[in-house]
Design an enzyme around this catalytic site. Structure first.
Site, PDB file in Angstrom:
ATOM      1  N   SER A   1      87.447  27.953  87.113  1.00 56.82           N
ATOM      2  CA  SER A   1      86.028  28.783  87.609  1.00 56.82           C
ATOM      3  C   SER A   1      85.758  28.440  89.129  1.00 56.82           C
ATOM      4  O   SER A   1      85.185  27.550  89.566  1.00 56.82           O
ATOM      5  CB  SER A   1      84.690  28.563  86.674  1.00 56.82           C
ATOM      6  OG  SER A   1      84.002  29.269  87.149  1.00 56.82           O
TER       7      SER A   1
ATOM      8  N   TYR B   1      78.572  22.786  82.636  1.00 57.60           N
ATOM      9  CA  TYR B   1      79.726  23.664  82.994  1.00 57.60           C
ATOM     10  C   TYR B   1      80.792  23.044  84.208  1.00 57.60           C
ATOM     11  O   TYR B   1      81.414  22.653  84.308  1.00 57.60           O
ATOM     12  CB  TYR B   1      79.428  25.454  82.515  1.00 57.60           C
ATOM     13  CG  TYR B   1      80.598  26.083  82.335  1.00 57.60           C
ATOM     14  CD1 TYR B   1      81.329  26.219  81.939  1.00 57.60           C
ATOM     15  CD2 TYR B   1      80.420  27.170  83.989  1.00 57.60           C
ATOM     16  CE1 TYR B   1      82.722  27.378  81.491  1.00 57.60           C
ATOM     17  CE2 TYR B   1      81.784  27.899  83.920  1.00 57.60           C
ATOM     18  CZ  TYR B   1      82.351  27.953  83.070  1.00 57.60           C
ATOM     19  OH  TYR B   1      83.394  28.615  82.802  1.00 57.60           O
TER      20      TYR B   1
END
Ligand code: NDP
Length: 247
Positions: free
Chosen positions: A145, A158
């Site tokens: 990501s 995250y």
């Protein structure tokens, strides 16, 4: 089935029950690969299997919670027993955890997010590395990501998991540079999935690319003609980006 670019190949996809993994699994099967589809949600896996069959392809469904590390080991052993090799690994499964100030994250959720996003990816790599090396053109795609490269407020958990996953994938690529195995990291960019809706509830999903479109850009990384390894592929830009050289 018509000749595909992955005919006869075995492709393992985690997080295949919905979102990006679901579409990538479909597309790999449409290219002729036998897809080993991993996720917890049996309904999603069955829906995938139906679509793959209707298109003339084949899959093996593996309902598995990736926090079950022994299960990951057994999956590798089962692939070894049945095929003796693995041609494509797509380490795609992931969870957001929570968007929260660092000091407010619950320990249990921190550990679980780390287990799903990082530990299971390492465990899977450890489990299938010999099988990918046994392929004449082993390909690994590790889904990361943009958060791996940023330090936005509330995204710490995250971001940390994706940064760790990228570091593991890149080290693995360095270790295997002189083999036929090619390993690349992917940043899919914002995509119209359940995870994105959880992260950005106020966003209009129609403004985002569909998972099938994103998957179509990732798929070429599974093909035998890939020469790059240890690179970061940016879906939005549709090209490899350079990692900054160490200072
Ligand atoms: P979804 O939430 O739609 O899908 C996540 C997938 O991971 C599901 O198939 C889910 O299956 C699986 N999964 C989650 N936890 C587990 C578990 N414990 N065991 C097994 N499987 C699990 O997410 P996306 O498709 O959006 O995300 C795919 C990847 O792309 C992720 O790694 C994500 O971080 C990354 N990404 C996504 C972006 C986006 O905008 N959507 C942007 C950047 C990166 P099940 O629940 O059935 O187990």
């Amino acid at each position: 089935m018509t000749a595909g670019r992955l005919n006869g190949k075995i492709a393992l996809v985690t997080g295949a029950s919905r979102g990006i993994g679901f579409q990538l699994a479909r597309q790999l099967a449409a290219e002729g690969a036998h897809v080993v589809a991993v996720a917890r949600t049996v309904g999603g896996l069955e829906e995938l299997d139906d679509l793959i069959r209707k298109a003339g392809g084949t899959s093996t469904l593996v309902p598995l919670d990736l926090t079950d590390m022994g299960g990951i080991d057994r999956l590798g052993a089962a692939i070894h027993q049945r095929w003796g090799r693995l041609d494509v690994l797509v380490a795609n499964a992931g969870m957001l955890g929570v968007l929260s100030p660092i000091g407010h994250i619950e320990a249990k959720l921190f550990e679980k997010t780390l287990a799903v996003n990082v530990t299971s990816t390492w465990r899977l790599i450890r489990s299938v590395d010999p099988l990918l090396r046994a392929s004449d053109a082993g390909r690994a795609i590790v889904v990361s990501s943009g958060a791996a490269h940023s330090a936005r407020a509330f995204w710490g958990l995250y971001s940390a998991t994706k940064a760790a996953t990228e570091a593991i994938a890149r080290s693995w690529a360095s270790e295997t540079e002189n083999t036929a195995l090619r390993i690349n990291v992917v940043n899919p960019g914002a995509t119209r999935t359940a995870m994105r809706a959880l992260a950005m509830p106020g966003e209009n999903p129609d403004s985002l690319p569909k998972p099938a479109e994103v998957a179509a850009r990732i798929l070429p990384l599974a093909l035998a003609d890939v020469t790059e390894t240890g690179r970061l592929f940016d879906v939005r830009e549709n090209r490899f980006l350079s990692y900054r050289a160490p200072e």
